[in-house]
Structures are given as C-alpha cells and as structure tokens.
Design a protein around this motif. Sequence first.
Motif, PDB file in Angstrom:
ATOM      1  N   ARG A  47      70.106 -26.748-103.334  1.00 48.77           N
ATOM      2  CA  ARG A  47      70.384 -26.398-104.722  1.00 48.77           C
ATOM      3  C   ARG A  47      71.345 -27.377-105.377  1.00 48.77           C
ATOM      4  O   ARG A  47      72.113 -27.010-106.243  1.00 48.77           O
ATOM      5  CB  ARG A  47      70.960 -24.982-104.820  1.00 48.77           C
ATOM      6  CG  ARG A  47      70.059 -23.882-104.297  1.00 48.77           C
ATOM      7  CD  ARG A  47      68.713 -23.781-104.981  1.00 48.77           C
ATOM      8  NE  ARG A  47      68.817 -23.722-106.415  1.00 48.77           N
ATOM      9  CZ  ARG A  47      67.839 -24.071-107.239  1.00 48.77           C
ATOM     10  NH1 ARG A  47      66.706 -24.504-106.770  1.00 48.77           N
ATOM     11  NH2 ARG A  47      68.004 -24.003-108.533  1.00 48.77           N
ATOM     12  N   PRO A  81      66.905 -29.919-108.494  1.00 44.57           N
ATOM     13  CA  PRO A  81      66.490 -28.509-108.509  1.00 44.57           C
ATOM     14  C   PRO A  81      66.534 -27.923-109.916  1.00 44.57           C
ATOM     15  O   PRO A  81      67.428 -28.232-110.692  1.00 44.57           O
ATOM     16  CB  PRO A  81      67.522 -27.805-107.623  1.00 44.57           C
ATOM     17  CG  PRO A  81      68.238 -28.892-106.897  1.00 44.57           C
ATOM     18  CD  PRO A  81      68.130 -30.123-107.742  1.00 44.57           C
ATOM     19  N   LEU A 150      61.662 -27.689-107.679  1.00 38.39           N
ATOM     20  CA  LEU A 150      62.353 -28.970-107.489  1.00 38.39           C
ATOM     21  C   LEU A 150      61.618 -30.076-108.230  1.00 38.39           C
ATOM     22  O   LEU A 150      60.416 -30.261-108.040  1.00 38.39           O
ATOM     23  CB  LEU A 150      62.391 -29.283-105.990  1.00 38.39           C
ATOM     24  CG  LEU A 150      63.169 -30.479-105.521  1.00 38.39           C
ATOM     25  CD1 LEU A 150      64.665 -30.243-105.699  1.00 38.39           C
ATOM     26  CD2 LEU A 150      62.855 -30.745-104.060  1.00 38.39           C
TER      27      LEU A 150
END
Length: 165
Positions: A47, A81, A150
Amino acid sequence: MPGISDAIKREAAWLTSSGDGLPALLQADGGPFKVVQARMPRTPPTRAAGLYLLPGNYTDDRWANQRKLATYSFRAAIYWPLGTTTVTANIAELEQDALDDAIGLVVERVRGLLGDHTHGGRFLAVAEAPARTEITVHYMPVENTAVDGLLRADVMWQAQDEAFI
C-alpha cells in the motif's frame, strides 16, 4: 571496471538525492514515493507508492584501441496503489493523474541538471549520448487495476561509462 550492480547503486543514489534543484522523489524529502531503491525486494510494500530501479540491457562496446564504452539500461518499475493520494468517488482518475505527475518528476530527475548530464559525476553521460538520448515511459493497462488496485508504469533510460583497458 564498474559493473551493472555498481551502476544500479550509483543511479539509485541519484534518484534518492534531494536539495540539488531537481525534484525529490522520496516522500521524506517532499516527493511522491514512499520507497525509492535499487532492486526489487522479496515482499514490496503493498500500500505504498514505490519506485524500484532494475537493470535492463548492458553493452560493452569497444570504440577505440584502448577504450570501451559501457552502456547500462535502467528500468524504474513504478507501483502506485489506488488510494495513495486521496480517497474519493473518482479515485481511479485522480490516482492516474497523480501517477502521471510522479512520473513527470522521475523524468525531470533523470534529465538532470542543466549543463550536467552525468548525474553528479556518477556516469560519463545519462540519457544524453548520441543514439541513447531517450527516456521512455511504458504504462501497464489501467484495466488491470480492477483486479489488484495497483497502477503500474516503467520508466527506461540509459547511462554510459567510459573504460580504459
């Protein structure tokens, strides 16, 4: 003579530097990426926006009796992300814009300082020698974000080192 491993480390040092009049890439220095490093870790953060400098091709070209020109190709694998910069209804569009902005900063840093295309003396030339001047950006299909959340892009360029043998 330095090899590709050394070249990757020298270029990563350039990408993580700041305070030189070019955009910083690391978040700690005001840039867009949480991670900027040489090589891909076994388990990259899932993340966090990351830039991983990877080797491309290597060419060792003899151009005179006692001289060779080592040419390194670099690939900055960028992982972005969704939700890196904001959380709103149109998050995908905003994140695509943010990724474009981050890539613009990477390209600007690779171009280097006006009058110095050696990345602070780390190379003979970077993205500058004849026939090796391009910086290429390759975007992965955005449709894949529906699966993994992503955005991905690669930025590619080359650098040269002159070697005497």
